[in-house]
Design a protein around this motif. Structure first.
Motif, PDB file in Angstrom:
ATOM      1  N   LEU A   1       0.851  -1.141   0.163  1.00  0.00           N
ATOM      2  CA  LEU A   1      -0.027  -0.107  -0.014  1.00  0.00           C
ATOM      3  C   LEU A   1       0.889   1.191   0.060  1.00  0.00           C
ATOM      4  CD1 LEU A   1      -2.823  -0.888   2.456  1.00  0.00           C
ATOM      5  CD2 LEU A   1      -2.931  -1.137  -0.102  1.00  0.00           C
TER       6      LEU A   1
ATOM      7  N   GLN B   1      -6.844   8.588   6.210  1.00  0.00           N
ATOM      8  CA  GLN B   1      -5.693   8.812   5.003  1.00  0.00           C
ATOM      9  C   GLN B   1      -5.881   7.887   3.779  1.00  0.00           C
ATOM     10  OE1 GLN B   1      -2.005   9.616   6.595  1.00  0.00           O
ATOM     11  NE2 GLN B   1      -2.556  11.346   7.806  1.00  0.00           N
ATOM     12  N   ARG B   2      -5.648   8.372   2.869  1.00  0.00           N
ATOM     13  CA  ARG B   2      -5.619   7.369   1.447  1.00  0.00           C
ATOM     14  C   ARG B   2      -4.698   6.294   1.479  1.00  0.00           C
ATOM     15  NH1 ARG B   2      -7.109  12.284   0.510  1.00  0.00           N
ATOM     16  NH2 ARG B   2      -8.950  12.894  -0.980  1.00  0.00           N
ATOM     17  N   ARG B   3      -5.175   5.110   1.129  1.00  0.00           N
ATOM     18  CA  ARG B   3      -3.972   4.126   0.933  1.00  0.00           C
ATOM     19  C   ARG B   3      -4.167   3.535  -0.507  1.00  0.00           C
ATOM     20  NH1 ARG B   3      -1.923   6.508   4.227  1.00  0.00           N
ATOM     21  NH2 ARG B   3      -1.327   6.019   6.179  1.00  0.00           N
TER      22      ARG B   3
ATOM     23  N   THR C   1       0.940   5.757   0.381  1.00  0.00           N
ATOM     24  CA  THR C   1       0.526   6.745   0.748  1.00  0.00           C
ATOM     25  C   THR C   1       0.224   7.716  -0.399  1.00  0.00           C
ATOM     26  OG1 THR C   1       2.489   7.832   1.157  1.00  0.00           O
ATOM     27  CG2 THR C   1       1.642   6.749   2.967  1.00  0.00           C
TER      28      THR C   1
ATOM     29  N   ARG D   1      -9.306   3.994   2.937  1.00  0.00           N
ATOM     30  CA  ARG D   1      -8.771   4.830   3.756  1.00  0.00           C
ATOM     31  C   ARG D   1      -8.193   4.275   4.917  1.00  0.00           C
ATOM     32  NH1 ARG D   1      -9.947  10.709   2.594  1.00  0.00           N
ATOM     33  NH2 ARG D   1     -11.023  10.655   0.764  1.00  0.00           N
ATOM     34  N   THR D   2      -7.588   4.623   5.868  1.00  0.00           N
ATOM     35  CA  THR D   2      -6.884   4.253   7.149  1.00  0.00           C
ATOM     36  C   THR D   2      -8.235   4.632   8.117  1.00  0.00           C
ATOM     37  OG1 THR D   2      -5.929   6.352   7.892  1.00  0.00           O
ATOM     38  CG2 THR D   2      -4.680   4.723   6.607  1.00  0.00           C
ATOM     39  N   GLU D   3      -8.067   4.268   9.105  1.00  0.00           N
ATOM     40  CA  GLU D   3      -8.990   4.529  10.210  1.00  0.00           C
ATOM     41  C   GLU D   3      -9.074   6.180  10.340  1.00  0.00           C
ATOM     42  OE1 GLU D   3      -9.050   2.639  13.962  1.00  0.00           O
ATOM     43  OE2 GLU D   3      -9.114   0.600  13.106  1.00  0.00           O
ATOM     44  N   GLY D   4      -7.924   6.674  10.460  1.00  0.00           N
ATOM     45  CA  GLY D   4      -7.987   8.114  10.466  1.00  0.00           C
ATOM     46  C   GLY D   4      -8.182   8.914   9.340  1.00  0.00           C
TER      47      GLY D   4
END
Lengths: 155, 155
Positions: A5, A41-43, A7, A36-39
């Motif tokens: 993955l 952010q795109r992965r 960023t 997205r991550t839990e926070g």
DNA sequence: ACTTGAACCTCTAGCTACTATAGGTTTTAT
DNA sequence: ATAAAACCTATAGTAGCTAGAGGTTCAAGT
């Protein structure tokens, strides 16, 4: 395997495409939404990378986004149904050809402009009086005829 | 004598510049505000016509509005003070030269694109298998190297 | 004098393809 | 635990116009 993955920053480095531009492509639905991550952010995965490379290269070649979109859809279509690869190829070829014509037209246009500008500048240099030919050419348009449209049609 | 007055439509016909474009040039203060009739319609004189011709021809030649603005100011300056005609000429020449360089760079860029596109299309035509070269070139960028920036910098 | 239709008016939004800024949050490394 | 780097959204700006809505004025013909 596709486990790797990325960023958005890594994607940016790999493709040379700026971060806001990647988000922009997502906004106009050219690049699919990544998980997205839990926070939040795109992965991205390898497929996103590949698609973005395609887009970027197309843009570098000056293809309008509309054409790139169509090429991507064609690609999708060919992968979905194993059929009509030849049709797809034909259409892709056609898009590329259209683009080639646009570019050739633009080159002709610009060559005309270049020649006209050169004349203006040379006239200015060799002018024995001190009146500026650049100005008077722009004002009167007498040094030569040209028959191109405005040069500012963004491709 | 300057007694002849034109409507915006007549100005448009004389210059080939579209009516909304003329109003736009007024809005960005490139073309001076004309007097109005009692009803509020614009009435232009010969000076406006001349200035608009200058602007239009500059745009046709691809000069950015900023450059045209500077050329107009130079012209104004020369008319105001009888001085430094040579300086003005020099600056006008410089602006034209800069523009010439921009255009030559763009021509080079586009020629590169053209060649790359031609290769793509030829590869597609002669492809004995049915996979489309247009697509794979865009995806992998392997057929050739190119070293130009994005082609979409609007001049 | 009156009517009609073309041409005019302003204002706002849209176009392409991004880029920049503000102000805040998440991730990662120490 | 903290601090910096990288991320997030949202909005506005860039160039150079163009299009549309909705209303007004002008000039010509009756």
């Amino acid at each position: 395997m596709d486990l790797q993955l990325f960023t958005i920053g890594q994607l940016s480095k790999q493709t040379g495409c700026k971060v806001p531009t990647i988000r922009y492509y997502e906004g106009i639905e050219l690049l699919p939404n990544p998980p997205r991550t839990e926070g939040g952010q795109r992965r991205y995965n390898a497929h996103h990378l590949q698609t973005l490379r395609f887009i970027c290269h197309g843009r570098e070649l000056g293809f309008p986004i509309k054409a790139i979109r169509e090429l991507l859809e064609l690609d999708q279509f060919q992968q979905d149904s194993r059929a009509s690869t030849e049709d797809g190829c034909h259409r892709a070829d056609q898009i590329a050809l259209e683009h080639l014509h646009r570019i050739e037209r633009k080159i002709d246009q610009l060559s005309g402009l270049r020649d006209e500008l050169k004349m203006m500048i040379n006239a200015c240099k060799s002018g024995d009086n001190h009146s500026c030919q650049v100005m008077s050419v722009l004002a009167d348009h007498q040094l030569c005829q040209h028959s191109h449209g405005a040069a500012d049609d963004n491709e």
